[in-house]
Design a protein around this motif. Structure first.
Motif, short mmCIF file in Angstrom:
data_model
loop_
_atom_site.label_atom_id
_atom_site.label_comp_id
_atom_site.label_asym_id
_atom_site.label_seq_id
_atom_site.Cartn_x
_atom_site.Cartn_y
_atom_site.Cartn_z
N THR A 306 0.83 -1.20 0.00
CA THR A 306 0.00 0.00 0.00
C THR A 306 0.87 1.26 0.00
OG1 THR A 306 -1.77 1.19 1.18
CG2 THR A 306 -0.16 0.05 2.53
N THR A 307 0.32 2.34 -0.56
CA THR A 307 0.98 3.64 -0.48
C THR A 307 0.29 4.54 0.55
OG1 THR A 307 -0.39 4.50 -2.28
CG2 THR A 307 1.74 3.55 -2.87
N ARG A 308 -0.82 4.04 1.11
CA ARG A 308 -1.57 4.82 2.11
C ARG A 308 -0.85 4.74 3.45
NH1 ARG A 308 -5.00 3.75 6.17
NH2 ARG A 308 -4.84 1.50 5.76
N LEU A 309 -0.82 5.85 4.16
CA LEU A 309 -0.23 5.88 5.49
C LEU A 309 -1.32 6.11 6.52
CD1 LEU A 309 2.95 7.99 4.73
CD2 LEU A 309 2.93 5.62 5.47
N SER A 310 -1.30 5.34 7.59
CA SER A 310 -2.31 5.46 8.64
C SER A 310 -1.81 6.36 9.75
CB SER A 310 -2.64 4.07 9.19
OG SER A 310 -3.46 4.19 10.34
N THR A 311 -2.45 7.50 9.91
CA THR A 311 -2.09 8.39 11.02
C THR A 311 -2.68 7.89 12.33
OG1 THR A 311 -4.01 9.78 10.49
CG2 THR A 311 -1.90 10.41 9.53
N THR A 312 -3.64 6.96 12.27
CA THR A 312 -4.22 6.40 13.50
C THR A 312 -3.19 5.58 14.26
OG1 THR A 312 -6.39 6.26 12.44
CG2 THR A 312 -6.06 4.93 14.42
N ALA A 313 -2.39 4.82 13.53
CA ALA A 313 -1.46 3.90 14.17
C ALA A 313 -0.01 4.35 14.13
CB ALA A 313 -1.57 2.53 13.49
N VAL A 314 0.34 5.21 13.18
CA VAL A 314 1.74 5.59 13.00
C VAL A 314 1.87 7.11 13.08
CG1 VAL A 314 3.75 5.44 11.51
CG2 VAL A 314 2.06 3.60 11.48
N PRO A 315 2.51 7.66 14.11
CA PRO A 315 2.73 9.11 14.18
C PRO A 315 3.61 9.54 13.01
CG PRO A 315 3.22 8.06 16.28
CD PRO A 315 3.08 6.97 15.28
N LEU A 316 3.14 10.51 12.26
CA LEU A 316 3.85 10.90 11.05
C LEU A 316 4.12 12.41 11.04
CD1 LEU A 316 1.72 8.76 8.59
CD2 LEU A 316 4.08 8.31 9.28
#
Length: 338
Positions: A306-316
Motif C-alpha cells: 500500500t501507499t496509504r499511510l495510517s495516522t491512526t497507528a503511526v505518528p507521522l
C-alpha cells in the motif's frame, strides 16, 4: 482428526493478564492445545504457578530474547502439528485456534491470522491483518474500526503476531523469526517470506482473539521500528525495486530523521543506521537467503503493498499527506517498470 496446536506465549515483567492468556489457550475446543511459556524476564510468580498446570511447558532462556528470539525459543520445543503465537495480554475464543488451524492447513496457505479485537470493546478491531507499506512501514490493520466491516475472509499482506497459526513444519522450514529483529516487524518479514514463496496469508474473521492493546511510543521502540523497517526493505525487496524507490525512500528517511530530532529520539534513529553498518555482513547474508528462497517476483506481489499511510497507528511528520499523494503516483510508474 483433532489437530494439535502448540501455543507460544512470552512472559516479560509483571504480566497481569498472563494467566488468562494461558488459560484461554488450554481451554480451546476442537484442538489438542498445549502451551509453551517462555520466561523472558517475568517479575512475578505467574510463570511458577503456570508451570504446575498440565499442558504447560516452561522455557527459561535466562535473559530477555525479545519477541523474535522468545518465539524462536518456544517454537524449538513445541510438538504440535501447528504452531500458534499468542500475546501474553490476549485471550483466544474457544474455537479460535481450531478455525486458524483449519485455515493454515489449506493448500496454498502459509499463515492464518486472527481477528484481533480490542478488549475495551470487542466489537472493534485491533488488527484484521496488517498492511505493508511500499516503504517498509506496517501497522495494525483496521485499528478501531467495527469488526463487522472486516467480516469476510481475505488475503492480507501481513499477519499479526498477537494471534496467528501456521504449520510447525513451515516455521521450521523458514527458520522462524530472525532473532536480530528482537521486536517489531518480525511478523511482517515472516509473512512476506510466505508470499514470496507463493503461500498466502489469510485473515480469518471468525477466529477471535481479544487483546488488551495500548498504543505506546518510546525511544527504544522507535529505534527498533525504524531499524527493522530498513532491515526488512534491504533484505526482502529485489534490487530493481529498491533502485526504483530510492527517491521516496530517501524522502521518508529525511522526514523520519527530522521527526526523530524534533521528538527527542534522534540519537536512537542514528543508532539504527549504526547497527545496520556494523552488521552489514549479516544483512547481506540475510538478503541472499531471502532472495534465494523466493519463487515470486516483486511485480507479482505489488498488489499487496500500500501507499496509504495510517495516522491512526503511526505518528507521522507534517506534510506526509502530500508525500503520500506523490508516492502513489510514483508507485504507479514503478509497478510498470518492475
Amino acid at each position: 482428526m483433532t489437530p494439535s496446536v502448540s501455543v507460544v506465549v512470552l512472559a516479560w515483567q509483571d504480566e497481569p493478564w498472563l494467566e488468562r492468556a494461558v488459560t484461554s489457550a488450554l481451554a480451546s475446543e476442537g484442538v489438542a492445545a498445549d502451551v509453551v511459556l517462555v520466561d523472558n524476564g517475568c517479575t512475578t510468580d505467574a510463570v511458577e504457578r503456570l508451570a504446575q498446570r498440565p499442558g504447560v511447558t516452561v522455557v527459561r532462556p535466562g535473559r530477555n530474547l525479545g519477541f523474535a528470539g522468545g518465539c524462536d525459543a518456544g517454537a524449538a520445543v513445541a510438538t504440535g502439528t501447528f504452531l500458534a503465537l499468542l500475546n501474553s495480554d490476549a485471550e483466544v475464543a474457544p474455537d479460535a485456534l481450531r478455525r486458524l488451524a483449519d485455515a493454515a492447513a489449506e493448500p496454498g496457505v502459509g499463515i492464518a491470522t486472527a481477528s484481533v479485537r480490542l478488549a475495551d470493546d470487542p466489537s472493534l478491531v485491533n488488527s484484521a491483518g496488517n498492511p505493508l507499506h511500499v516503504l517498509g512501514l506496517s501497522w495494525a490493520g483496521g485499528l478501531g474500526e467495527p469488526a463487522a466491516a472486516h467480516a469476510r475472509r481475505t488475503d492480507v499482506a501481513c499477519a499479526s503476531g498477537a494471534g496467528l497459526v501456521l504449520r510447525r513444519s513451515l516455521w521450521e522450514e523458514l527458520g522462524g523469526f530472525a532473532p536480530e529483529y528482537f521486536a517489531y516487524l518480525e511478523d511482517a518479514e515472516l509473512s512476506w517470506r510466505c508470499w514470496q514463496r507463493g503461500l498466502r496469508v489469510v485473515h480469518v474473521p471468525d477466529a477471535v482473539v481479544v487483546h488488551r492493546y495500548e498504543f505506546s511510543r518510546n525511544p527504544q521502540k522507535s529505534y527498533l521500528l525504524e531499524r527493522n523497517r530498513l532491515l526488512l526493505l534491504l533484505t526482502a525487496h529485489e534490487a530493481r525495486t529498491l533502485a526504483l524507490l530510492a527517491v521516496p525512500l530517501l524522502a521518508l528517511e529525511l522526514a523520519m530523521t527530522a521527526l526523530a530530532v524534533a521528538q527527542g529520539w534522534g540519537r536512537h534513529k542514528a543508532r539504527g543506521w549504526w547497527w545496520l553498518l556494523r552488521h552489514a555482513g549479516w544483512v547481506r547474508q540475510r538478503r541472499a537467503r531471502l532472495q534465494a528462497e523466493r519463487t515470486r517476483r516483486d511485480r507479482e506481489l505489488a498488489d499487496l503493498l500500500t501507499t496509504r499511510l495510517s495516522t491512526t497507528a503511526v505518528p507521522l511528520p507534517v506534510g506526509t499527506g502530500a508525500l503520500s499523494a506523490l508516492l502513489a503516483a510514483w508507485w504507479a510508474v514503478v509497478r510498470r517498470l518492475l
